[in-house]
Design an enzyme around this catalytic site. Structure first.
Site, mmCIF file in Angstrom:
data_model
loop_
_atom_site.group_PDB
_atom_site.id
_atom_site.type_symbol
_atom_site.label_atom_id
_atom_site.label_comp_id
_atom_site.label_asym_id
_atom_site.label_seq_id
_atom_site.Cartn_x
_atom_site.Cartn_y
_atom_site.Cartn_z
ATOM 1 N N ALA A 1 0.391 -2.273 -1.578
ATOM 2 C CA ALA A 1 0.776 -1.483 -0.408
ATOM 3 C C ALA A 1 0.518 -2.216 0.897
ATOM 4 C CB ALA A 1 0.036 -0.143 -0.413
ATOM 5 N N VAL B 1 0.952 1.197 -6.890
ATOM 6 C CA VAL B 1 0.877 1.122 -5.425
ATOM 7 C C VAL B 1 -0.591 1.302 -5.025
ATOM 8 C CG1 VAL B 1 1.682 2.086 -3.241
ATOM 9 C CG2 VAL B 1 3.195 2.090 -5.232
ATOM 10 N N HIS B 2 -1.205 0.215 -4.592
ATOM 11 C CA HIS B 2 -2.613 0.212 -4.194
ATOM 12 C C HIS B 2 -2.768 -0.823 -3.090
ATOM 13 C CE1 HIS B 2 -3.317 -3.630 -6.267
ATOM 14 N NE2 HIS B 2 -2.401 -3.166 -7.105
ATOM 15 N N GLY B 3 -3.964 -1.142 -2.706
ATOM 16 C CA GLY B 3 -4.203 -2.033 -1.572
ATOM 17 C C GLY B 3 -3.444 -3.349 -1.615
ATOM 18 N N ASP C 1 1.701 -4.458 -12.539
ATOM 19 C CA ASP C 1 0.349 -4.198 -12.059
ATOM 20 C C ASP C 1 -0.045 -2.806 -12.528
ATOM 21 O OD1 ASP C 1 -1.901 -3.486 -10.374
ATOM 22 O OD2 ASP C 1 -1.258 -5.034 -8.961
#
Length: 163
Positions: free
Chosen positions: A17, A12-14, A8
């Site tokens: 995470a 680390v994102h919505g 991705d």
């Protein structure tokens, strides 16, 4: 133990995470990238994006392999995230764990012209070089699921690419 390896661009994102870390009940997110591990600003930003109760570490391929293969990691639920299929190609043969769930979503729209890439899905675009690396991963006996969110229906990347 690795719960999932995800490619991705956003790391680390919505979606990772919040959605995937909860779905998989992970306690660790390991971002695998030699380049990012050397960039203190990116490392700090990724650690700040961690959801409550989840530790984020950013490591190169060799250090990540050592941590993942360490017997103390067997009882952990680990989400591995990278922004480059080449990292996965390098990581897979080094891992003791062979039953792995590979996932790809939100890849290829950052960096480089989209016109030079093949559109696989609405969120996955691959260059000819990416396709070669992904074909090598297929040759190792693995497939990726294209599944942006846990509630989405998974699709075989191998079938989507026609490989």
């Amino acid at each position: 133990m690795i719960s999932m390896i995800r490619i991705d661009d956003r790391l680390v994102h919505g979606q990772v995470a919040v959605k995937w870390s909860k779905q998989l009940s992970v306690s660790r997110i390991i971002v695998v990238s030699d380049a990012i591990a050397k960039n203190e600003i990116q490392v700090s930003a990724l650690k700040m994006a961690a959801p409550a109760g989840v530790k984020v570490v950013v490591l190169g391929v060799e250090k990540a392999t050592a941590i993942i293969n360490d017997p103390r990691s067997k009882d952990m639920k680990i989400l591995v995230v990278t922004n480059d299929p080449k990292n996965v190609e390098e990581l897979l043969p080094l891992l003791e764990q062979k039953d792995l769930f590979l996932n790809m979503a939100n890849y290829g729209r950052i960096g480089g012209a989209l016109s030079d890439k093949e559109k696989i899905t609405e969120t996955v675009y691959i260059s000819p070089a990416d396709k070669e690396v992904i074909q090598q991963i297929f040759a190792m006996g693995y497939d990726f699921q294209y599944q942006p969110l846990p509630d989405d229906s998974p699709q075989s990347l191998k079938q989507l690419i026609g490989g």
